[in-house]
Design a protein around this motif. Sequence first.
Motif, PDB file in Angstrom:
ATOM      1  N   LEU A   1       4.213   6.321  -4.854  1.00  0.00           N
ATOM      2  CA  LEU A   1       4.218   6.520  -6.300  1.00  0.00           C
ATOM      3  C   LEU A   1       3.180   7.568  -6.695  1.00  0.00           C
ATOM      4  O   LEU A   1       3.465   8.451  -7.505  1.00  0.00           O
ATOM      5  CB  LEU A   1       3.931   5.205  -7.031  1.00  0.00           C
ATOM      6  CG  LEU A   1       3.889   5.324  -8.549  1.00  0.00           C
ATOM      7  CD1 LEU A   1       5.304   5.482  -9.110  1.00  0.00           C
ATOM      8  CD2 LEU A   1       3.199   4.125  -9.161  1.00  0.00           C
ATOM      9  N   PHE A   2       1.997   7.498  -6.117  1.00  0.00           N
ATOM     10  CA  PHE A   2       0.946   8.448  -6.445  1.00  0.00           C
ATOM     11  C   PHE A   2       1.327   9.860  -6.010  1.00  0.00           C
ATOM     12  O   PHE A   2       1.096  10.827  -6.738  1.00  0.00           O
ATOM     13  CB  PHE A   2      -0.374   8.020  -5.797  1.00  0.00           C
ATOM     14  CG  PHE A   2      -1.552   8.822  -6.255  1.00  0.00           C
ATOM     15  CD1 PHE A   2      -1.826   8.994  -7.601  1.00  0.00           C
ATOM     16  CD2 PHE A   2      -2.400   9.410  -5.336  1.00  0.00           C
ATOM     17  CE1 PHE A   2      -2.918   9.739  -8.033  1.00  0.00           C
ATOM     18  CE2 PHE A   2      -3.489  10.155  -5.750  1.00  0.00           C
ATOM     19  CZ  PHE A   2      -3.751  10.318  -7.098  1.00  0.00           C
TER      20      PHE A   2
ATOM     21  N   SER B   1      -3.681   0.774 -10.836  1.00  0.00           N
ATOM     22  CA  SER B   1      -5.072   1.116 -11.086  1.00  0.00           C
ATOM     23  C   SER B   1      -6.000   0.407 -10.098  1.00  0.00           C
ATOM     24  O   SER B   1      -6.932   1.014  -9.564  1.00  0.00           O
ATOM     25  CB  SER B   1      -5.446   0.759 -12.516  1.00  0.00           C
ATOM     26  OG  SER B   1      -6.790   1.029 -12.769  1.00  0.00           O
ATOM     27  N   LYS B   2      -5.736  -0.852  -9.849  1.00  0.00           N
ATOM     28  CA  LYS B   2      -6.550  -1.613  -8.890  1.00  0.00           C
ATOM     29  C   LYS B   2      -6.411  -1.010  -7.492  1.00  0.00           C
ATOM     30  O   LYS B   2      -7.397  -0.812  -6.785  1.00  0.00           O
ATOM     31  CB  LYS B   2      -6.163  -3.077  -8.874  1.00  0.00           C
ATOM     32  CG  LYS B   2      -7.014  -3.903  -7.928  1.00  0.00           C
ATOM     33  CD  LYS B   2      -6.626  -5.340  -7.935  1.00  0.00           C
ATOM     34  CE  LYS B   2      -7.413  -6.205  -6.972  1.00  0.00           C
ATOM     35  NZ  LYS B   2      -8.167  -5.603  -5.927  1.00  0.00           N
ATOM     36  N   TRP B   3      -5.177  -0.692  -7.095  1.00  0.00           N
ATOM     37  CA  TRP B   3      -4.951  -0.080  -5.789  1.00  0.00           C
ATOM     38  C   TRP B   3      -5.723   1.241  -5.692  1.00  0.00           C
ATOM     39  O   TRP B   3      -6.385   1.504  -4.691  1.00  0.00           O
ATOM     40  CB  TRP B   3      -3.455   0.176  -5.568  1.00  0.00           C
ATOM     41  CG  TRP B   3      -3.194   1.038  -4.375  1.00  0.00           C
ATOM     42  CD1 TRP B   3      -3.113   0.640  -3.083  1.00  0.00           C
ATOM     43  CD2 TRP B   3      -3.013   2.466  -4.359  1.00  0.00           C
ATOM     44  NE1 TRP B   3      -2.888   1.731  -2.264  1.00  0.00           N
ATOM     45  CE2 TRP B   3      -2.828   2.862  -3.031  1.00  0.00           C
ATOM     46  CE3 TRP B   3      -2.996   3.436  -5.351  1.00  0.00           C
ATOM     47  CZ2 TRP B   3      -2.624   4.188  -2.663  1.00  0.00           C
ATOM     48  CZ3 TRP B   3      -2.791   4.756  -4.981  1.00  0.00           C
ATOM     49  CH2 TRP B   3      -2.609   5.117  -3.656  1.00  0.00           C
ATOM     50  N   TYR B   4      -5.637   2.051  -6.722  1.00  0.00           N
ATOM     51  CA  TYR B   4      -6.294   3.360  -6.719  1.00  0.00           C
ATOM     52  C   TYR B   4      -7.810   3.207  -6.590  1.00  0.00           C
ATOM     53  O   TYR B   4      -8.440   3.888  -5.774  1.00  0.00           O
ATOM     54  CB  TYR B   4      -5.944   4.130  -7.994  1.00  0.00           C
ATOM     55  CG  TYR B   4      -6.506   5.512  -8.026  1.00  0.00           C
ATOM     56  CD1 TYR B   4      -5.893   6.532  -7.319  1.00  0.00           C
ATOM     57  CD2 TYR B   4      -7.653   5.809  -8.761  1.00  0.00           C
ATOM     58  CE1 TYR B   4      -6.406   7.824  -7.335  1.00  0.00           C
ATOM     59  CE2 TYR B   4      -8.162   7.092  -8.782  1.00  0.00           C
ATOM     60  CZ  TYR B   4      -7.539   8.091  -8.067  1.00  0.00           C
ATOM     61  OH  TYR B   4      -8.060   9.361  -8.079  1.00  0.00           O
TER      62      TYR B   4
ATOM     63  N   TYR C   1       0.841  -1.193   0.000  1.00  0.00           N
ATOM     64  CA  TYR C   1       0.000   0.000   0.000  1.00  0.00           C
ATOM     65  C   TYR C   1       0.882   1.251   0.000  1.00  0.00           C
ATOM     66  O   TYR C   1       0.627   2.201  -0.739  1.00  0.00           O
ATOM     67  CB  TYR C   1      -0.911  -0.028   1.232  1.00  0.00           C
ATOM     68  CG  TYR C   1      -1.771   1.202   1.374  1.00  0.00           C
ATOM     69  CD1 TYR C   1      -3.021   1.257   0.779  1.00  0.00           C
ATOM     70  CD2 TYR C   1      -1.324   2.306   2.098  1.00  0.00           C
ATOM     71  CE1 TYR C   1      -3.817   2.384   0.893  1.00  0.00           C
ATOM     72  CE2 TYR C   1      -2.115   3.439   2.217  1.00  0.00           C
ATOM     73  CZ  TYR C   1      -3.359   3.470   1.618  1.00  0.00           C
ATOM     74  OH  TYR C   1      -4.133   4.591   1.720  1.00  0.00           O
ATOM     75  N   ASN C   2       1.918   1.233   0.833  1.00  0.00           N
ATOM     76  CA  ASN C   2       2.812   2.390   0.939  1.00  0.00           C
ATOM     77  C   ASN C   2       3.571   2.650  -0.353  1.00  0.00           C
ATOM     78  O   ASN C   2       3.832   3.809  -0.694  1.00  0.00           O
ATOM     79  CB  ASN C   2       3.793   2.214   2.092  1.00  0.00           C
ATOM     80  CG  ASN C   2       3.111   2.312   3.443  1.00  0.00           C
ATOM     81  OD1 ASN C   2       2.070   2.939   3.571  1.00  0.00           O
ATOM     82  ND2 ASN C   2       3.683   1.678   4.435  1.00  0.00           N
TER      83      ASN C   2
END
Length: 62
Positions: free
Chosen positions: A10-11, A40-43, A4-5
């Motif tokens: 990155l974002f 994309s999935k994480w977002y 997650y981190n």
Amino acid sequence: MYSYNDFERLFLRYKLEGIPAGISIEKFCMSNQVPYNLFSKWYKDTQKKIVPVQVLGVTSLF
């Protein structure tokens, strides 16, 4: 595997470096060797947990 981190960093880097340079998030991911589909999935997963709130006025409880 990415955590997650990792995606969060990155974002943040994308917002600070990529957006001002006019780079798409997909190209930014590729240039940082991060698969865009995983980002994309994480977002999408994290955005569902965040609910935007706009406070127009505060009433007193007393």
